[in-house]
Design a protein around this motif. Structure first.
Motif, mmCIF file in Angstrom:
data_model
loop_
_atom_site.group_PDB
_atom_site.id
_atom_site.type_symbol
_atom_site.label_atom_id
_atom_site.label_comp_id
_atom_site.label_asym_id
_atom_site.label_seq_id
_atom_site.Cartn_x
_atom_site.Cartn_y
_atom_site.Cartn_z
ATOM 1 N N GLY A 49 0.353 1.815 -5.655
ATOM 2 C CA GLY A 49 -0.848 2.598 -5.413
ATOM 3 C C GLY A 49 -1.851 2.596 -6.544
ATOM 4 N N SER A 50 -1.845 1.526 -7.336
ATOM 5 C CA SER A 50 -2.708 1.510 -8.513
ATOM 6 C C SER A 50 -4.043 0.802 -8.265
ATOM 7 C CB SER A 50 -1.982 0.849 -9.685
ATOM 8 O OG SER A 50 -1.481 -0.423 -9.315
ATOM 9 N N GLY A 51 -4.282 0.387 -7.010
ATOM 10 C CA GLY A 51 -5.546 -0.261 -6.683
ATOM 11 C C GLY A 51 -6.580 0.726 -6.179
ATOM 12 N N GLN A 52 -7.537 0.222 -5.439
ATOM 13 C CA GLN A 52 -8.636 1.037 -4.927
ATOM 14 C C GLN A 52 -8.135 2.161 -4.023
ATOM 15 O OE1 GLN A 52 -12.132 0.929 -5.381
ATOM 16 N NE2 GLN A 52 -11.967 2.835 -4.224
ATOM 17 N N LEU A 53 -8.712 3.340 -4.205
ATOM 18 C CA LEU A 53 -8.421 4.491 -3.342
ATOM 19 C C LEU A 53 -9.507 4.599 -2.277
ATOM 20 C CD1 LEU A 53 -7.281 8.040 -4.328
ATOM 21 C CD2 LEU A 53 -9.298 7.755 -2.881
ATOM 22 N N SER A 54 -9.075 4.762 -1.019
ATOM 23 C CA SER A 54 -10.007 4.965 0.098
ATOM 24 C C SER A 54 -9.638 6.258 0.810
ATOM 25 C CB SER A 54 -9.932 3.792 1.081
ATOM 26 O OG SER A 54 -10.229 2.571 0.441
ATOM 27 N N LEU A 55 -10.669 7.006 1.194
ATOM 28 C CA LEU A 55 -10.472 8.300 1.863
ATOM 29 C C LEU A 55 -11.008 8.235 3.288
ATOM 30 C CD1 LEU A 55 -9.761 11.374 1.734
ATOM 31 C CD2 LEU A 55 -12.131 11.728 0.980
ATOM 32 N N TYR A 56 -10.188 8.692 4.230
ATOM 33 C CA TYR A 56 -10.595 8.848 5.630
ATOM 34 C C TYR A 56 -10.789 10.340 5.861
ATOM 35 C CZ TYR A 56 -10.487 8.265 10.735
ATOM 36 O OH TYR A 56 -10.793 8.237 12.076
ATOM 37 N N HIS A 58 0.823 -1.210 0.000
ATOM 38 C CA HIS A 58 0.000 0.000 0.000
ATOM 39 C C HIS A 58 0.858 1.261 0.000
ATOM 40 C CE1 HIS A 58 0.802 -0.906 4.297
ATOM 41 N NE2 HIS A 58 0.934 0.417 4.391
ATOM 42 N N ILE A 59 0.208 2.356 -0.324
ATOM 43 C CA ILE A 59 0.757 3.701 -0.159
ATOM 44 C C ILE A 59 -0.315 4.517 0.550
ATOM 45 C CG2 ILE A 59 1.566 5.800 -1.298
ATOM 46 C CD1 ILE A 59 2.564 4.066 -3.593
ATOM 47 N N VAL A 60 0.080 5.209 1.619
ATOM 48 C CA VAL A 60 -0.874 6.016 2.384
ATOM 49 C C VAL A 60 -0.351 7.445 2.510
ATOM 50 C CG1 VAL A 60 -2.317 6.144 4.433
ATOM 51 C CG2 VAL A 60 -1.332 3.952 3.765
ATOM 52 N N PHE A 61 -1.232 8.398 2.242
ATOM 53 C CA PHE A 61 -0.939 9.819 2.436
ATOM 54 C C PHE A 61 -1.749 10.288 3.645
ATOM 55 C CE2 PHE A 61 -0.379 8.899 -2.035
ATOM 56 C CZ PHE A 61 0.843 9.484 -2.318
ATOM 57 N N TYR A 62 -1.051 10.712 4.704
ATOM 58 C CA TYR A 62 -1.701 11.185 5.916
ATOM 59 C C TYR A 62 -1.660 12.715 5.951
ATOM 60 C CZ TYR A 62 -1.034 6.351 7.503
ATOM 61 O OH TYR A 62 -1.054 4.985 7.615
ATOM 62 N N GLY A 63 -2.712 13.306 6.512
ATOM 63 C CA GLY A 63 -2.763 14.753 6.632
ATOM 64 C C GLY A 63 -3.370 15.184 7.949
ATOM 65 N N THR A 64 -3.468 16.469 8.144
ATOM 66 C CA THR A 64 -3.993 17.013 9.397
ATOM 67 C C THR A 64 -5.490 16.798 9.547
ATOM 68 O OG1 THR A 64 -4.235 19.170 8.322
ATOM 69 C CG2 THR A 64 -2.202 18.780 9.573
ATOM 70 N N LYS A 65 -6.187 16.497 8.432
ATOM 71 C CA LYS A 65 -7.642 16.334 8.499
ATOM 72 C C LYS A 65 -8.124 14.993 7.938
ATOM 73 C CE LYS A 65 -8.582 21.311 8.149
ATOM 74 N NZ LYS A 65 -9.271 22.372 7.360
ATOM 75 N N GLY A 66 -7.202 14.111 7.574
ATOM 76 C CA GLY A 66 -7.642 12.842 7.016
ATOM 77 C C GLY A 66 -6.500 12.074 6.396
ATOM 78 N N ALA A 67 -6.825 11.086 5.581
ATOM 79 C CA ALA A 67 -5.810 10.247 4.963
ATOM 80 C C ALA A 67 -6.352 9.633 3.674
ATOM 81 C CB ALA A 67 -5.365 9.144 5.927
ATOM 82 N N ILE A 68 -5.437 9.254 2.787
ATOM 83 C CA ILE A 68 -5.773 8.575 1.535
ATOM 84 C C ILE A 68 -4.986 7.279 1.485
ATOM 85 C CG2 ILE A 68 -5.615 8.648 -0.989
ATOM 86 C CD1 ILE A 68 -5.829 11.741 -0.709
ATOM 87 N N TYR A 69 -5.687 6.179 1.316
ATOM 88 C CA TYR A 69 -5.065 4.848 1.270
ATOM 89 C C TYR A 69 -5.186 4.316 -0.153
ATOM 90 C CZ TYR A 69 -4.110 -0.035 2.653
ATOM 91 O OH TYR A 69 -3.578 -1.291 2.780
ATOM 92 N N LEU A 70 -4.032 3.942 -0.740
ATOM 93 C CA LEU A 70 -4.005 3.344 -2.075
ATOM 94 C C LEU A 70 -3.540 1.901 -1.961
ATOM 95 C CD1 LEU A 70 -2.260 6.198 -4.126
ATOM 96 C CD2 LEU A 70 -4.702 5.859 -3.732
ATOM 97 N N ARG A 71 -4.320 0.974 -2.449
ATOM 98 C CA ARG A 71 -3.923 -0.427 -2.430
ATOM 99 C C ARG A 71 -2.921 -0.706 -3.537
ATOM 100 N NH1 ARG A 71 -8.780 0.112 -0.365
ATOM 101 N NH2 ARG A 71 -9.506 -1.271 1.306
ATOM 102 N N GLY A 72 -1.964 -1.601 -3.241
ATOM 103 C CA GLY A 72 -0.982 -1.997 -4.233
ATOM 104 C C GLY A 72 0.362 -1.342 -4.030
ATOM 105 N N HIS A 73 1.428 -2.030 -4.474
ATOM 106 C CA HIS A 73 2.781 -1.528 -4.232
ATOM 107 C C HIS A 73 3.048 -0.209 -4.935
ATOM 108 C CE1 HIS A 73 2.885 -4.597 -7.470
ATOM 109 N NE2 HIS A 73 3.623 -3.716 -8.100
#
Length: 380
Positions: free
Chosen positions: A294-301, A277-292
């Motif tokens: 990041g070419s899989g499903q994107l999920s937003l927190y 996975h690749i995850v981008f964290y921020g002060t108000k949420g995060a973005i999770y990308l599946r796959g080495h």
């Protein structure tokens, strides 16, 4: 779409054939292909209906008079063909790694600048659809200010894969050259291109690999794994590059007041238990990308404190080539941007030899780093 640009390909394997398809889709005329083995290059040229084939790169430049050359061989074989193409005045599209060393990469970047030609550096998984989506979300403030990125991958590659360029630093091998280049480019495209600091360690846990004749295509190398690894007649080659790495970086972001901390963790020979996975964290949420990459499903927190799978925006779906394979899709995207730029159309910035040269310097810094603190005499 016909831009009237002629392209000459260096390399007959998976990348060479993939580059040829990408440039044809971008409206170019693939006029020739060059490889090491006469029978192989002739076979590939016939299969792909490329009119010219040969083993002499300099002769091919003269005979084909290309506007663009596409370098699709292992990194250790890039320097001379690129240097000759620059002298000939060709624009250059080069797969990663740019070359086998920081010194040669810097030299080629300077030569291209002096000649005034355009270059593209295909650390191209930044064009995976979910990565493009993540880039838009971060820029829109969906996670607030980015603070941290985590890139985790485990490839579980077979130790018995035949010995070749991927095992040798001087031939452009190693996981930094062939994995880190992509993930670094992905992170840079999303949070910001300026790399402020770097630190890391590498490990060669391969040691050696069996030497097998007849391997011409990197994509089919597994088919040549020897059935009997205890055969006393089997010859072995020594690895001198990393198969695992841990890298920490700090990157400047136009979307954050403070530098973004990044962790790149890759194990080339170890199995995965959870998904890459690749995850981008921020002060108000995060973005999770599946796959080495990041070419899989994107999920937003987001603000509701729940992970939600998001669909791709239609304009991103429309921009992706209708071809099989993530690698091929990304080549198509970058080749299209490169051709449009050469043709005088306005395009967004894309990776060039500037990034290729920087990445090669960073790889050498990581490989030579010795930042451990010795605690053997630490007192209780």
């Amino acid at each position: 779409m016909n831009h009237g640009l002629k392209v000459l390909i260096s390399g007959t394997g998976f990348a060479g054939q993939g580059h040829a398809d990408a440039f044809r889709a971008a409206g170019c005329d693939v006029v020739g292909i060059v490889g090491r083995t006469p029978s192989v290059v002739a076979e590939v040229a016939a299969k792909m209906a490329i009119p010219y084939s040969g083993t002499d790169w300099q002769a091919a430049l003269t005979d084909c008079q290309p506007d663009i050359v596409s370098i699709a061989t292992p990194g250790g074989a890039h320097y001379e063909p690129i240097k000759q193409a620059i002298a000939f005045g060709c624009h250059v599209f080069c797969d990663k790694p740019m070359t086998h060393s920081a010194e040669t990469a810097q030299e080629l970047y300077r030569l291209a600048q002096q000649k005034g030609i355009k270059t593209a550096y295909a650390a191209s998984f930044r064009y995976a659809p979910s990565v493009l989506h993540a880039k838009e979300l971060v820029a829109s403030g969906a996670i607030g200010e980015p603070t941290e990125v985590e890139c985790i991958s485990h490839f579980n590659l077979e130790r018995e894969i035949p010995f070749g360029w991927s095992h040798r630093a001087e031939q452009g091998g190693g996981r930094l050259n062939n994995n880190f280049t992509h993930t670094l480019s992905i992170v840079a495209s999303v949070v910001g291109e300026k790399i402020l600091r770097i630190n890391g360690e590498v490990r060669d846990d391969m040691g050696r690999a069996p030497i097998v004749e007849g391997v011409h295509n990197f994509a089919t190398r597994r088919n040549f794994i020897p059935k009997d690894l205890t055969d006393p007649a089997l010859k072995w080659g020594d690895s001198n590059v990393e198969w695992s790495y841990t890298v920490m970086a700090q990157m400047e972001s136009p979307f954050a007041e403070n530098p973004v901390s990044v962790l790149f963790k890759h194990g080339g020979l170890v199995p995965r238990f959870r998904e890459d996975h690749i995850v981008f964290y921020g002060t108000k949420g995060a973005i999770y990308l599946r796959g080495h990459y990041g070419s899989g499903q994107l999920s937003l927190y987001g603000a509701d404190k729940q992970w939600v799978d998001l669909p791709l925006p239609q304009h991103i779906t429309d921009a992706i080539a209708d071809v099989s394979g993530e690698t091929e899709q990304c080549w198509h995207y970058l080749a299209r941007e490169f051709v449009r730029d050469i043709s005088g159309e306005g395009v967004a910035p894309y990776p060039t030899f500037a990034e290729g040269s920087q990445y090669q310097q960073i790889i050498e810094i990581i490989r030579s780093a010795d930042n451990w603190t010795d605690l053997s005499d630490l007192k209780a």
